[in-house]
Design an enzyme around this catalytic site. Sequence first.
Site, mmCIF file in Angstrom:
data_model
loop_
_atom_site.group_PDB
_atom_site.id
_atom_site.type_symbol
_atom_site.label_atom_id
_atom_site.label_comp_id
_atom_site.label_asym_id
_atom_site.label_seq_id
_atom_site.Cartn_x
_atom_site.Cartn_y
_atom_site.Cartn_z
ATOM 1 N N GLY A 46 0.849 -1.189 0.000
ATOM 2 C CA GLY A 46 0.000 0.000 0.000
ATOM 3 C C GLY A 46 0.879 1.232 0.000
ATOM 4 N N GLN A 51 2.986 9.984 1.477
ATOM 5 C CA GLN A 51 4.264 9.267 1.425
ATOM 6 C C GLN A 51 5.085 9.630 0.194
ATOM 7 O OE1 GLN A 51 2.223 5.256 2.227
ATOM 8 N NE2 GLN A 51 4.148 5.022 3.315
ATOM 9 N N CYS A 89 6.038 0.100 7.419
ATOM 10 C CA CYS A 89 5.614 1.259 6.622
ATOM 11 C C CYS A 89 6.741 1.641 5.675
ATOM 12 C CB CYS A 89 5.283 2.422 7.568
ATOM 13 S SG CYS A 89 4.683 3.882 6.712
ATOM 14 N N LEU A 90 6.406 1.892 4.416
ATOM 15 C CA LEU A 90 7.428 2.289 3.441
ATOM 16 C C LEU A 90 8.105 3.596 3.851
ATOM 17 C CD1 LEU A 90 5.511 1.432 0.135
ATOM 18 C CD2 LEU A 90 7.456 0.188 1.106
ATOM 19 N N HIS A 131 -4.511 1.133 7.535
ATOM 20 C CA HIS A 131 -3.190 1.777 7.585
ATOM 21 C C HIS A 131 -3.131 2.946 6.587
ATOM 22 C CE1 HIS A 131 1.394 1.314 8.011
ATOM 23 N NE2 HIS A 131 1.281 2.117 6.963
ATOM 24 N N GLU A 132 -3.682 2.730 5.376
ATOM 25 C CA GLU A 132 -3.627 3.791 4.345
ATOM 26 C C GLU A 132 -4.551 4.954 4.699
ATOM 27 O OE1 GLU A 132 -1.153 3.595 2.464
ATOM 28 O OE2 GLU A 132 -0.822 1.496 2.971
ATOM 29 N N HIS A 135 -2.884 7.108 7.099
ATOM 30 C CA HIS A 135 -1.912 8.010 6.455
ATOM 31 C C HIS A 135 -2.602 9.275 5.957
ATOM 32 C CE1 HIS A 135 2.077 6.275 6.218
ATOM 33 N NE2 HIS A 135 1.641 5.121 5.747
HETATM 34 ZN ZN ZN Z 1 2.647 3.345 5.857
#
Ligand code: ZN
Length: 185
Positions: A46, A51, A89-90, A131-132, A135
């Site tokens: 995701g 991000q 998380c990226l 999670h998204e 964000h």
């Molecule tokens: Zn994340």
Amino acid sequence: MSILDIRVLGDPVLRKPTKPVIEVTDELRRLVADMFETMYAAEGIGLAAPQVGRSERVAVVDVEGKKYALINPQLVSRNGAPEKAEEGCLSIPDIYGDVDRQPEVTIRALDENGNQYEASANELLGRCFQHEIDHLDGKLFIDYLSPLKRRAALAKWEKEKEGYPGNIRKVRTEVKGEHHHETEM
Ligand code: ZN
């Protein structure tokens, strides 16, 4: 399409709530396509607009081939007793933690063509949706950790972040697999 730079923890954009999309334009579709490409290059499941330094209420998800563009997503319902599972998380590379989330969710969003849809999900996909959407509200998974675990994660990040000058993570496709972890989103 192009691979975008990923912003890492410390960049204020990750804490800024996003703005709803007014119209699904070609430019927005390009952003969605670039976000998919960036997510795949970084081997995530995701990726949300903040991000990649953007303020639109947009995220992309691909969990086990179930692919979604989330434009203006909302949580319609959340059910079940919270379950603990690992998340990464990226934007916080190499840091992982167990997060309690309700297992069943229904979301409502627009797709790339501006059509509204609803999707119900559980397990990893349900977790990824939550999670998204977090964000898009300026929230990160580390916010859910106990004070002790959060302190440990942030201490580890203090060292990790030296590898990301300017809070920028360049996604290098040639090192695919190096950090592979199926819970990064
Ligand atoms: Zn994340």
